[in-house]
Motif scaffolding. Sequence first.
Motif, PDB file in Angstrom:
ATOM      1  N   PRO A  41       0.446  -1.127   0.141  1.00  0.00           N
ATOM      2  CA  PRO A  41      -0.251   0.445  -0.138  1.00  0.00           C
ATOM      3  C   PRO A  41       0.677   1.451  -0.262  1.00  0.00           C
ATOM      4  O   PRO A  41       1.984   1.001   0.873  1.00  0.00           O
ATOM      5  CB  PRO A  41      -0.852   0.203   1.304  1.00  0.00           C
ATOM      6  N   GLY A  42       0.516   1.870  -0.600  1.00  0.00           N
ATOM      7  CA  GLY A  42       1.822   3.209  -1.144  1.00  0.00           C
ATOM      8  C   GLY A  42       2.593   3.268  -1.657  1.00  0.00           C
ATOM      9  O   GLY A  42       3.907   4.430  -1.930  1.00  0.00           O
ATOM     10  N   LYS A  43       3.245   2.157  -2.079  1.00  0.00           N
ATOM     11  CA  LYS A  43       3.961   1.833  -2.577  1.00  0.00           C
ATOM     12  C   LYS A  43       4.077   1.312  -4.053  1.00  0.00           C
ATOM     13  O   LYS A  43       3.240   0.993  -4.956  1.00  0.00           O
ATOM     14  CB  LYS A  43       5.308   0.934  -1.526  1.00  0.00           C
ATOM     15  N   GLU A  44       5.852   2.046  -4.835  1.00  0.00           N
ATOM     16  CA  GLU A  44       5.238   1.031  -6.360  1.00  0.00           C
ATOM     17  C   GLU A  44       5.482  -0.096  -6.532  1.00  0.00           C
ATOM     18  O   GLU A  44       6.468  -0.955  -4.955  1.00  0.00           O
ATOM     19  CB  GLU A  44       6.013   2.343  -7.044  1.00  0.00           C
ATOM     20  N   ARG A  45       4.671  -0.608  -7.949  1.00  0.00           N
ATOM     21  CA  ARG A  45       4.879  -2.095  -7.839  1.00  0.00           C
ATOM     22  C   ARG A  45       6.101  -2.677  -8.178  1.00  0.00           C
ATOM     23  O   ARG A  45       7.065  -1.480  -8.756  1.00  0.00           O
ATOM     24  CB  ARG A  45       4.496  -2.097  -8.979  1.00  0.00           C
ATOM     25  N   GLU A  46       7.222  -3.751  -7.318  1.00  0.00           N
ATOM     26  CA  GLU A  46       8.483  -4.139  -7.125  1.00  0.00           C
ATOM     27  C   GLU A  46       8.385  -5.064  -7.969  1.00  0.00           C
ATOM     28  O   GLU A  46       7.898  -6.316  -7.385  1.00  0.00           O
ATOM     29  CB  GLU A  46       8.467  -3.732  -6.049  1.00  0.00           C
ATOM     30  N   SER A 105      18.597  -8.529 -16.272  1.00  0.00           N
ATOM     31  CA  SER A 105      19.632  -7.977 -15.574  1.00  0.00           C
ATOM     32  C   SER A 105      18.308  -6.294 -14.410  1.00  0.00           C
ATOM     33  O   SER A 105      18.590  -5.823 -14.006  1.00  0.00           O
ATOM     34  CB  SER A 105      20.523  -7.372 -15.820  1.00  0.00           C
ATOM     35  N   LEU A 106      17.323  -6.857 -15.995  1.00  0.00           N
ATOM     36  CA  LEU A 106      16.484  -5.407 -16.310  1.00  0.00           C
ATOM     37  C   LEU A 106      14.760  -6.214 -15.654  1.00  0.00           C
ATOM     38  O   LEU A 106      13.940  -5.209 -16.125  1.00  0.00           O
ATOM     39  CB  LEU A 106      16.173  -4.888 -17.050  1.00  0.00           C
ATOM     40  N   PHE A 107      14.882  -7.254 -15.052  1.00  0.00           N
ATOM     41  CA  PHE A 107      13.696  -7.612 -14.898  1.00  0.00           C
ATOM     42  C   PHE A 107      12.595  -6.449 -13.907  1.00  0.00           C
ATOM     43  O   PHE A 107      11.140  -7.346 -14.444  1.00  0.00           O
ATOM     44  CB  PHE A 107      13.575  -9.291 -14.176  1.00  0.00           C
ATOM     45  N   TRP A 108      12.682  -5.926 -14.023  1.00  0.00           N
ATOM     46  CA  TRP A 108      12.122  -5.418 -12.736  1.00  0.00           C
ATOM     47  C   TRP A 108      11.176  -4.268 -13.425  1.00  0.00           C
ATOM     48  O   TRP A 108      10.329  -3.085 -12.798  1.00  0.00           O
ATOM     49  CB  TRP A 108      12.780  -4.821 -11.696  1.00  0.00           C
ATOM     50  N   VAL A 109      12.005  -4.152 -14.880  1.00  0.00           N
ATOM     51  CA  VAL A 109      11.196  -2.735 -15.382  1.00  0.00           C
ATOM     52  C   VAL A 109       9.506  -3.820 -15.954  1.00  0.00           C
ATOM     53  O   VAL A 109       9.233  -4.232 -16.592  1.00  0.00           O
ATOM     54  CB  VAL A 109      11.745  -2.664 -16.890  1.00  0.00           C
ATOM     55  N   VAL A 110       8.504  -2.866 -15.176  1.00  0.00           N
ATOM     56  CA  VAL A 110       7.152  -3.365 -15.505  1.00  0.00           C
ATOM     57  C   VAL A 110       6.812  -2.863 -17.718  1.00  0.00           C
ATOM     58  O   VAL A 110       6.070  -4.237 -17.721  1.00  0.00           O
ATOM     59  CB  VAL A 110       6.485  -2.450 -15.070  1.00  0.00           C
ATOM     60  N   SER A 111       7.252  -2.249 -18.016  1.00  0.00           N
ATOM     61  CA  SER A 111       6.787  -2.129 -19.489  1.00  0.00           C
ATOM     62  C   SER A 111       7.527  -3.041 -20.281  1.00  0.00           C
ATOM     63  O   SER A 111       7.024  -3.473 -21.493  1.00  0.00           O
ATOM     64  CB  SER A 111       8.053  -0.763 -19.754  1.00  0.00           C
ATOM     65  N   GLN A 112       8.540  -4.099 -19.587  1.00  0.00           N
ATOM     66  CA  GLN A 112       8.900  -5.457 -20.755  1.00  0.00           C
ATOM     67  C   GLN A 112       8.158  -6.435 -20.358  1.00  0.00           C
ATOM     68  O   GLN A 112       7.591  -7.308 -21.326  1.00  0.00           O
ATOM     69  CB  GLN A 112      10.163  -5.649 -19.878  1.00  0.00           C
ATOM     70  N   TYR A 113       6.669  -5.703 -19.366  1.00  0.00           N
ATOM     71  CA  TYR A 113       5.971  -7.317 -19.641  1.00  0.00           C
ATOM     72  C   TYR A 113       5.050  -6.958 -20.461  1.00  0.00           C
ATOM     73  O   TYR A 113       4.170  -5.941 -20.193  1.00  0.00           O
ATOM     74  CB  TYR A 113       5.616  -7.573 -18.212  1.00  0.00           C
ATOM     75  N   ASP A 114       3.446  -8.096 -20.705  1.00  0.00           N
ATOM     76  CA  ASP A 114       2.772  -7.792 -21.653  1.00  0.00           C
ATOM     77  C   ASP A 114       1.315  -8.823 -21.153  1.00  0.00           C
ATOM     78  O   ASP A 114       0.263  -7.526 -20.562  1.00  0.00           O
ATOM     79  CB  ASP A 114       3.336  -9.042 -22.613  1.00  0.00           C
ATOM     80  N   TYR A 115       1.437  -9.432 -20.157  1.00  0.00           N
ATOM     81  CA  TYR A 115       0.399  -9.885 -19.311  1.00  0.00           C
ATOM     82  C   TYR A 115       0.511 -10.159 -17.791  1.00  0.00           C
ATOM     83  O   TYR A 115       1.571 -10.104 -17.619  1.00  0.00           O
ATOM     84  CB  TYR A 115      -0.220 -11.091 -19.781  1.00  0.00           C
ATOM     85  N   TRP A 116      -0.725  -9.667 -16.984  1.00  0.00           N
ATOM     86  CA  TRP A 116      -0.256  -9.644 -15.355  1.00  0.00           C
ATOM     87  C   TRP A 116      -1.947 -10.346 -15.448  1.00  0.00           C
ATOM     88  O   TRP A 116      -2.916 -11.080 -15.789  1.00  0.00           O
ATOM     89  CB  TRP A 116      -0.748  -8.202 -14.904  1.00  0.00           C
TER      90      TRP A 116
END
Length: 126
Positions: A41-46, A105-116
């Motif tokens: 809560p209140g934090k960015e997706r990590e 090495s940049l797995f945390w970058v959300v924009s790389q993902y398609d389906y959630w």
Amino acid sequence: QVQLVESGGALVQPGGSLRLSCAASGLRLDNYYIGWFRQAPGKEREGVGCISRSDGSTYYADSVKGRFTISRDNAKNTVYLQMNSLKPEDTAVYYCATATYLVPSLFWVVSQYDYWGQGTQVAVAS
């Protein structure tokens, strides 16, 4: 229609363990990189970690390295997040996501993902 469904979230005491599952329909998970994320809560997706689509290599955030493990069961079209030695700061909604192409090495970058998936709640408290 592609659907990812996370499950296994629960309330657990500090030091405890949980195994989250990410089950898919409409696609084969072994054709994708699979990332696990969490959002408190209140934090960015990590980004928590990811597993590659080819050789099963895994990558983890420093905050969970040595405690969390990602694995696949291709026969069940499911990816798991085993969480051990849980801490209160691990409390969050946990999500899985697929990526066709990924810089591990940049797995945390959300924009790389398609389906959630829709997420599953993990709460760590005594």
